[in-house]
Write an enzyme that holds these catalytic residues in place. Structure first.
Site, PDB file in Angstrom:
ATOM      1  N   ASN A   9     108.307 106.771  74.660  1.00 23.59           N
ATOM      2  CA  ASN A   9     108.496 107.837  75.642  1.00 23.59           C
ATOM      3  C   ASN A   9     107.906 109.100  75.023  1.00 23.59           C
ATOM      4  OD1 ASN A   9     109.600 110.205  76.909  1.00 23.59           O
ATOM      5  ND2 ASN A   9     111.133 108.924  77.903  1.00 23.59           N
ATOM      6  N   GLU A  36     107.147 108.529  80.583  1.00 21.97           N
ATOM      7  CA  GLU A  36     107.346 109.958  80.845  1.00 21.97           C
ATOM      8  C   GLU A  36     106.083 110.749  80.490  1.00 21.97           C
ATOM      9  OE1 GLU A  36     111.042 113.132  80.736  1.00 21.97           O
ATOM     10  OE2 GLU A  36     111.091 111.451  79.334  1.00 21.97           O
ATOM     11  N   TYR A 113     110.086 102.641  82.870  1.00 25.43           N
ATOM     12  CA  TYR A 113     110.824 103.865  82.574  1.00 25.43           C
ATOM     13  C   TYR A 113     112.020 103.897  83.526  1.00 25.43           C
ATOM     14  CZ  TYR A 113     111.971 108.832  82.124  1.00 25.43           C
ATOM     15  OH  TYR A 113     112.639 110.027  81.929  1.00 25.43           O
ATOM     16  N   ASP A 156     111.299 102.726  77.894  1.00 19.55           N
ATOM     17  CA  ASP A 156     112.506 103.525  77.785  1.00 19.55           C
ATOM     18  C   ASP A 156     113.435 103.016  78.880  1.00 19.55           C
ATOM     19  OD1 ASP A 156     114.526 105.352  77.748  1.00 19.55           O
ATOM     20  OD2 ASP A 156     113.281 107.106  78.182  1.00 19.55           O
ATOM     21  N   ASN A 158     116.608 103.456  78.882  1.00 25.30           N
ATOM     22  CA  ASN A 158     117.656 104.463  79.043  1.00 25.30           C
ATOM     23  C   ASN A 158     119.070 103.902  78.980  1.00 25.30           C
ATOM     24  OD1 ASN A 158     117.168 107.309  79.120  1.00 25.30           O
ATOM     25  ND2 ASN A 158     115.801 106.972  80.861  1.00 25.30           N
ATOM     26  N   ASP A 259     111.554 113.467  71.841  1.00 29.19           N
ATOM     27  CA  ASP A 259     112.884 113.119  71.337  1.00 29.19           C
ATOM     28  C   ASP A 259     113.034 111.610  71.137  1.00 29.19           C
ATOM     29  OD1 ASP A 259     112.687 112.894  74.086  1.00 29.19           O
ATOM     30  OD2 ASP A 259     114.601 113.853  74.532  1.00 29.19           O
ATOM     31  N   HIS A 260     112.047 110.840  71.568  1.00 26.52           N
ATOM     32  CA  HIS A 260     111.988 109.405  71.311  1.00 26.52           C
ATOM     33  C   HIS A 260     110.938 109.128  70.231  1.00 26.52           C
ATOM     34  CE1 HIS A 260     114.046 108.098  75.167  1.00 26.52           C
ATOM     35  NE2 HIS A 260     113.717 109.346  75.463  1.00 26.52           N
TER      36      HIS A 260
END
Length: 269
Positions: A9, A36, A113, A156, A158, A259-260
């Site tokens: 991501n 993303e 995603y 991702d 999530n 952040d990933h």
């Protein structure tokens, strides 16, 4: 022959194009799947990415959010973008590797995603969480009818499904990404699709594995309050080919990081 597939991501492919170049140089996967990308189709940096040594690129995007892309050293025999939950929100693209991929020819790679789901883990109060659960349910239906083709699922997703996929199981049971309804949905999806969770296959619990650390933490490395949100799965017929899974945690410390961090699985035939 080896085939390496990375998922990441990137949290804006244009903003972090330098990080993509660095990752491709240092990790050098055969295939990189991005999520993303936050980029409409007409602004996607296609030539730059191809210039990094990945001539075969497919993507679906939209302005400001979502977006998925697949970069490959090998040509594609087939490309299949797909919409979910009756929305056109650029959350999935799939490819089938062409004959140039050798023993991996015919493999399907699905890049997902999954919706984050907002902050309130109640589908009656939070439409974003309802959307997430619907998305996972549709993925489950897809997995149940996908057939027996060699398949790699990345992205991702999530959801941090297991107790040691988060920094504190007890404290996060009511936090979106680790609630029981999400973790059970993801595990049911994986099992019904006959997929192997590559990271946990090679590194079982109770070892902690994280792929995401919040921007909200002023010192993410010291706090180490991570979650495993990024996954690589393979169909069970590929189980004997899995050789390694690498979590490239150093990328979280790069300049202007996502952040990933990238996750790379290597298969050998």
């Amino acid at each position: 022959m080896k085939l390496s597939v990375s998922t990441w991501n990137i949290n804006s492919v244009r903003l972090r194009i330098d990080q993509v170049e660095r990752a491709l140089g240092e990790i050098a996967p055969d295939v990189l799947c991005l999520q993303e990308t936050k980029c409409p189709d007409n602004c996607f940096p296609l030539k730059a990415l191809q210039g990094f040594g990945y001539p075969h690129v497919v993507q679906v995007g939209q302005k400001g959010y979502n977006g998925v892309a697949i970069l490959s050293r090998f040509p594609f025999a087939k490309v299949e973008p797909q919409n979910w939950c009756e929305r056109q929100d650029a959350r999935h693209i799939a490819v089938t590797l062409g004959p140039e991929a050798g023993e991996a020819a015919g493999f399907e790679i699905h890049n997902f995603y999954v919706p984050a789901g907002g902050d309130v883990p109640d589908p009656e109060l939070n439409p974003k969480f309802k959307h997430k659960l619907q998305f996972l349910a549709e993925m489950r239906d897809w997995a149940g009818r996908r057939g027996k083709r060699p398949t790699i699922v990345v992205g991702d997703l999530n959801v941090a499904p297991l107790e040691h996929d988060v920094w504190s199981h007890k404290q996060l049971l009511d936090v979106v990404s680790h609630t029981p309804v999400e973790t059970e949905a993801l595990e049911t999806l994986r099992q019904e699709g006959a997929f192997i969770d590559c990271a946990r296959h090679l590194t079982p619990e109770p070892t902690k594995i994280y792929t995401w650390w919040s921007y909200r933490s002023p010192d993410w490395a010291a706090a180490n309050k991570g979650r495993r949100l990024d996954h690589v799965w393979i169909s069970d017929d590929l189980g004997s080919t899995l050789r390694s899974v690498d979590i490239h945690g150093d990328a979280r410390g790069w300049m202007r990081p996502s952040d990933h961090v990238p996750v790379t699985a290597t298969l050998e035939f």
